[in-house]
Design a protein around this motif. Structure first.
Motif, PDB file in Angstrom:
ATOM      1  N   PRO A 131      -2.288   9.127   1.122  1.00 20.66           N
ATOM      2  CA  PRO A 131      -2.523   9.718   2.370  1.00 20.66           C
ATOM      3  C   PRO A 131      -3.759  10.136   2.341  1.00 20.66           C
ATOM      4  O   PRO A 131      -4.255  10.314   3.934  1.00 20.66           O
ATOM      5  CB  PRO A 131      -1.055  10.434   2.433  1.00 20.66           C
ATOM      6  N   TYR A 132      -4.292  11.156   1.354  1.00 21.14           N
ATOM      7  CA  TYR A 132      -5.353  12.042   2.127  1.00 21.14           C
ATOM      8  C   TYR A 132      -6.529  11.014   1.694  1.00 21.14           C
ATOM      9  O   TYR A 132      -7.299  11.182   2.982  1.00 21.14           O
ATOM     10  CB  TYR A 132      -5.385  13.128   0.834  1.00 21.14           C
ATOM     11  N   ASP A 159       3.494   5.549   0.541  1.00 18.93           N
ATOM     12  CA  ASP A 159       2.549   6.429  -0.750  1.00 18.93           C
ATOM     13  C   ASP A 159       3.941   7.233  -0.132  1.00 18.93           C
ATOM     14  O   ASP A 159       4.529   7.917  -1.546  1.00 18.93           O
ATOM     15  CB  ASP A 159       1.800   6.508  -0.795  1.00 18.93           C
ATOM     16  N   PHE A 160       3.731   8.085   0.775  1.00 20.91           N
ATOM     17  CA  PHE A 160       5.107   9.184   0.971  1.00 20.91           C
ATOM     18  C   PHE A 160       6.527   9.101   0.571  1.00 20.91           C
ATOM     19  O   PHE A 160       6.724  10.403  -0.679  1.00 20.91           O
ATOM     20  CB  PHE A 160       4.492  10.221   2.557  1.00 20.91           C
ATOM     21  N   THR A 188      -0.133   4.890   4.036  1.00 21.24           N
ATOM     22  CA  THR A 188       0.327   5.982   3.752  1.00 21.24           C
ATOM     23  C   THR A 188       1.837   7.116   4.253  1.00 21.24           C
ATOM     24  O   THR A 188       2.442   7.678   3.189  1.00 21.24           O
ATOM     25  CB  THR A 188      -0.121   7.111   5.463  1.00 21.24           C
TER      26      THR A 188
END
Length: 339
Positions: free
Chosen positions: A304-305, A154-155, A151
């Motif tokens: 993240p989602y 990737d952000f 997460t």
């Protein structure tokens, strides 16, 4: 008397508190992974010790106590050069500790939700043993740690590290073979229905569930990316998302993987649409005042989602499954049958 579902004489709160402490310590290691994995000049083992990127000051052990050192000792700054230390570090540690504690709370439930409605005939006569509780918590901790790393990377970098996703793709089928009760029966479509196993051998069925889940999850998101690229003439879904879904599909199974994609899409839309609208309104406001538009980046990191949805399905599979196939249809039926 305090509940003792894991070990006689040891209250459950002890295991939950221990899980939180362990989560904080592991969160400190996850910070190392998040910082080093996307950078080519570093690895998890090199450099050997963490240090300040500005002055090179080696972080001493008492400066590395999760959350507490940042808040009370360092007060958010390097002890040598006083350079600010990002609050992301204690946040990751606290987040990991919180999720580990939550996983421990679910693991020690008197009637574990992660076994409820499993439908496996060989499992019905048995309650969750201490080994099963420990094994489920260990798998949950592994999933939590990996998804937190994916997460945050990737952000920031818009990549999902192969070290996490590909290792997960290999390990998920092995865990499913060793612990077949991680999966519901492959063909079960509704809670409470009885479906005979395909093989009569639970461990082989667990392995098949993992392989089918990985194939369905990866294939579904790959198709979305392929058709999105054809329709919009640009990359619509990164291959890192495909590998991430293959890992989660191997651990969760095919039906849960479909839920993961649907939930992640709703979460992504809930964040992306308002952000895009705000960007357009900002540029419209600037244009009305004769100012040049701001080149906002419209790319949305989807990993993240997917991670949030996958973790929700692992922790609360039975509740989400029951709501989707029982409670929600009953609610819709009540809307249309009111006099």
């Amino acid at each position: 008397m305090p509940a003792t579902t894991v070990m006689p004489g040891v209250p459950d709160w002890f295991w939950i508190a221990s899980a939180a402490a362990m989560g904080g310590a592991i969160g400190s290691f996850l910070n190392v992974c998040i910082y080093r994995m996307p950078r080519r000049c570093m690895s998890i083992s090199n450099p050997r010790h963490s240090h300040c990127p500005r002055c090179g000051h080696a972080i001493r052990w008492f400066e590395n106590i999760p959350v507490l050192s940042w808040v009370f000792l360092l007060r958010g700054k390097c002890s040598s050069c006083r350079m600010p230390i990002s609050p992301m570090y204690p946040f990751v540690e606290a987040l990991t500790a919180a999720f580990f504690a939550l996983a421990a709370m679910i693991a020690v439930e008197p009637t574990p939700s992660w076994l409820a409605g499993s439908g496996a005939d060989w499992l019905r006569p048995f309650a969750a043993t201490p080994f099963m509780r420990l094994a489920w918590f260990a798998v949950a901790a592994w999933l939590i740690a990996g998804l937190i790393v994916c997460t945050f990377i990737d952000f920031e970098f818009r990549i999902i590290p192969d070290q996490i996703s590909i290792s997960g793709i290999w390990l998920a089928p092995l865990l499913s073979f060793a612990l077949p009760w991680l999966h519901r029966p492959i063909l079960r479509l509704r809670p409470g229905t009885s479906v005979e196993t395909l093989t009569g051998f639970a461990h082989v069925e667990g392995l098949l569930a993992a392989l089918i889940g990985a194939a369905v999850a990866a294939g579904a998101i790959w198709m979305v990316g392929f058709f999105g690229k054809v329709a919009f003439r640009k990359e619509a879904m990164g291959f890192g998302d495909v590998k991430l879904m293959a890992w989660m599909g191997g651990l969760l199974g095919w039906k849960a993987s479909i839920f993961v994609f649907l939930i992640a899409s709703c979460l992504g839309a809930g964040v992306g649409v308002p952000v895009m609208a705000a960007n357009r309104l900002t540029n419209a406001w600037r244009a009305a005042r004769g100012k040049p538009p701001i080149p906002f980046d419209s790319y949305l990191a989807f990993g993240p989602y997917l991670a949030a949805a996958g973790l929700a399905m692992f922790l609360w599979y039975s509740a989400i499954d029951r709501w989707a196939f029982e409670e929600y249809p009953k609610f819709l039926e009540s809307l249309f049958t009111r006099e």
